[in-house]
Design a protein around this motif. Structure first.
Motif, PDB file in Angstrom:
ATOM      1  N   GLY B  41     -45.889 -95.256 -13.572  1.00 48.30           N
ATOM      2  CA  GLY B  41     -45.749 -93.824 -13.251  1.00 48.30           C
ATOM      3  C   GLY B  41     -46.329 -92.923 -14.327  1.00 48.30           C
ATOM      4  O   GLY B  41     -45.643 -92.064 -14.854  1.00 48.30           O
ATOM      5  N   ASN B  42     -47.584 -93.125 -14.665  1.00 47.04           N
ATOM      6  CA  ASN B  42     -48.250 -92.332 -15.701  1.00 47.04           C
ATOM      7  C   ASN B  42     -49.144 -91.301 -15.023  1.00 47.04           C
ATOM      8  O   ASN B  42     -50.070 -91.680 -14.300  1.00 47.04           O
ATOM      9  CB  ASN B  42     -49.100 -93.284 -16.566  1.00 47.04           C
ATOM     10  CG  ASN B  42     -49.315 -92.746 -17.959  1.00 47.04           C
ATOM     11  OD1 ASN B  42     -49.069 -91.579 -18.229  1.00 47.04           O
ATOM     12  ND2 ASN B  42     -49.802 -93.597 -18.839  1.00 47.04           N
ATOM     13  N   PRO B  43     -48.863 -89.991 -15.207  1.00 48.17           N
ATOM     14  CA  PRO B  43     -49.630 -88.969 -14.496  1.00 48.17           C
ATOM     15  C   PRO B  43     -51.130 -89.175 -14.660  1.00 48.17           C
ATOM     16  O   PRO B  43     -51.601 -89.413 -15.767  1.00 48.17           O
ATOM     17  CB  PRO B  43     -49.212 -87.664 -15.185  1.00 48.17           C
ATOM     18  CG  PRO B  43     -47.925 -87.946 -15.859  1.00 48.17           C
ATOM     19  CD  PRO B  43     -47.917 -89.415 -16.166  1.00 48.17           C
ATOM     20  N   ASN B  44     -51.894 -89.098 -13.551  1.00 44.43           N
ATOM     21  CA  ASN B  44     -53.348 -89.233 -13.687  1.00 44.43           C
ATOM     22  C   ASN B  44     -54.075 -87.917 -13.477  1.00 44.43           C
ATOM     23  O   ASN B  44     -55.290 -87.848 -13.555  1.00 44.43           O
ATOM     24  CB  ASN B  44     -53.900 -90.306 -12.741  1.00 44.43           C
ATOM     25  CG  ASN B  44     -53.857 -89.865 -11.287  1.00 44.43           C
ATOM     26  OD1 ASN B  44     -52.871 -89.267 -10.861  1.00 44.43           O
ATOM     27  ND2 ASN B  44     -54.898 -90.148 -10.542  1.00 44.43           N
TER      28      ASN B  44
END
Lengths: 394, 394
Positions: B41-44
């Protein structure tokens, strides 16, 4: 309804805080320029220009997702490699990125280390005078902190008293050199003797006693060597911060070094990762991880601190104070002119000289004066210290 | 020799981590473009340009000592005033700076809150599916976490089961809406009912039951209102992060809101300060405190997440999956095609589809797919999901 212990820790004002707030109030009455606030250890040398330039370059050159994204918990692997190489270059060590764990400053580093090592009933030992938050941080892990009384002639170590305090429960020793509050640097002789004692006692009790070197002031030293402890004792863990060297205390950036030579490296490093997780470290601020890598090896101009230290020391000696000569950090720790250091500091307040009682650092009969303030303020304060000293001669 | 518990917490790999590392290894074999990694869940979406501009402006306009110096532990007072006004503007509340405590992201915010509230023997309650670190964080305070089983038709709340779980020991309820991992937003109806139950139970047990709203995904919601919980229930504490709204997860910046209406505001806020101290929060990163104040009220473009969410949802439905419609955050939480979600996710790996078993979120028979990845990767994955589904039809 809430944790009473947390409430107490959050609301009971420290002496430093109380003095600082008194100063703010008093400044409103008599003017900022008439307050001589020696109470707070906040760097007054600005962050060097190369830090600003590094930030701007990173923002212009890199993808924002890489700059501001999560890193792995121990920190950006490339950053750790760069920092390890820089440490090796300076101290002739042989670290790699895997020996480093990047943290939120030295405070984060020491708390994570305490929590990683601490088992129920453990004892940690430190030497007076000492940074008072050690007690709060150590006790929060369920361990206890024992304090070796100060060697007041030079603030090195009283080894006889120290050896008596080591028991089978001793988990680690905490040293802080250059020291807050004494400004003293432990000599190579002291470090060698310390390593000898710890080696013998580890053998006697059949378990490693760790040496935790809390060294945010490493770069603030005046013409004396600050021995790099992992070279003298295998079971050393280094806790470092850029708060003072790059004047970035608010950014919360530092690191832990766990050398390969530490007994059971994998266990210690793994426990550090677990403690960081429980303390919700997540990762050290990502932009500043990149900044410290870009600025590795660069040196900040710390000459103001040396100039201030000499000025204040000479002025105090001339006024009749007794004080161990400053060797580093940005503190002096002179003897108070009466045995009750609280009473002395109260009396100094009449002259708007704001000083911190030594009892707060486990060393009564002294006071701490932080000289990370304007040189001009120190100059103007010297006649007042003289007047204060004269009161005691009557 | 070290804390075994910390060692275990630091070295036992989470399922997500294991899947992620498998993906990295597999990418080396078959090429990055052939891996469909829905695990992290790492913002892209990159941090918006106004963040970069704010940083540069601050560095050019302000004194470095003010930018990078310590702030008081709850955060720069001016920043807190600005943030409070912005919250008031958005939600019609009436907060001042004194109601805010700036933290290292939402993870810092919730851990500090848990530790501030928790007394020995306390129970916290949350609702499946839930963020698995809650358990680690709550247990580290000495309290325990109870989990209400999921309402799998819409991922709102099973109130009958919830009410049964509340006891005299219940200290607080943790909600996370928009939800990780379900992507669901609690409706106003759910929130009203929740407030009603908590009011009645607080009265029954004669002590306040706190509601902790963990809301890092507040701004990622697709055409649905995300009710602001302090308006529905007095004893609400809000934990917020800029990790997702400004795509700054690595910078560790967020805040806690303690409304005046919270029972014994001073006690709660004081205990939060104490917990922050023990957790060595010191202060939230100082430059980013200034950045979030300068950027208050600005909105980041989150349309990529909505587009990705719809694309993946429609593709999965077409392939025959059952899934609650995405309303926010950047996760889908469909039913796995066999009851054993671990076996299902293992089978998906054959197609290089990397999914996280729902059991990790306290909700077996489901899987989490994070869609904060390239739209193109999602497009290319849809035929593979179809093939996977066809295996189960045979």
């Amino acid at each position: 309804m809430v944790s009473e212990k947390m409430y107490e820790l959050g609301t009971k004002k420290s002496t430093i805080r109380t003095i600082f707030e008194y100063g703010r109030k008093r400044a409103l009455e008599v003017g900022e320029e008439n307050i001589y606030d020696f109470s707070i250890g906040n760097p007054n040398v600005p962050a060097p220009d190369f830090v600003k330039q590094a930030i701007i370059d990173i923002l212009n050159e890199m993808d924002p997702c890489a700059v501001h994204g999560y890193t792995v918990a121990p920190g950006n692997p490339e950053v750790r490699e760069v920092l390890a190489k820089d440490i090796n270059r300076r101290f002739g060590t042989n670290f790699a990125g895997k020996n480093l764990f990047i943290t939120g400053g030295a405070a984060g580093a020491i708390t994570i280390t305490f929590k990683a090592l601490s088992e129920a009933g453990d004892e940690f030992i430190t030497f007076a005078p000492y940074f008072p938050e050690y007690k709060c941080f150590v006790e929060s892990t369920g361990a206890s902190l024992k304090v070796v009384p100060a060697k007041i002639d030079d603030f090195q170590i009283q080894f006889d008293k120290f050896e008596e305090m080591i028991t089978a429960k001793t988990k680690a020793i905490i040293v802080n050199s250059p020291n807050n509050p004494s400004g003293v640097v432990y000599s190579e002789e002291t470090i060698k003797k310390l390593a000898e004692v710890l080696t013998a006692k580890s053998k006697e009790y059949n378990h490693p006693i760790f040496l935790i070197s809390d060294e945010p002031y490493r770069e603030i030293a005046y013409g004396v060597d600050v021995p790099y402890l992992p070279k003298y004792y295998d079971n050393t863990i280094v806790c470092y911060s850029y708060s003072k060297s790059f004047s970035l205390p608010g950014e919360r950036i530092g690191y832990i070094v766990v050398p390969d030579e530490v007994a059971d490296f994998g266990k210690v490093y793994g426990a550090i990762a677990g403690a960081a997780r429980v303390l919700t470290h997540v990762n050290a601020p990502s932009l500043f991880q990149l900044v410290i890598a870009r600025c590795a090896g660069k040196e900040s101009d710390m000459s103001t601190y040396e100039k201030n230290g000499k000025l204040l020391y000479n002025g105090l000696i001339e006024a009749g104070f007794k004080c161990v000569k400053p060797q580093g950090a940005f503190y002096l720790f002179p003897q108070s002119l009466e045995p009750d250091d609280y009473a002395f500091c109260k009396r100094a307040q009449k002259y708007d000289l704001l000083l911190v009682p030594g009892s707060d650092f486990g060393c009564p009969g002294h006071f701490r004066a932080s000289y990370c303030i304007k040189t001009e303020t120190i100059e103007k304060s010297l006649p007042l210290f003289k007047k204060l000293a004269e009161e005691y001669k009557k």
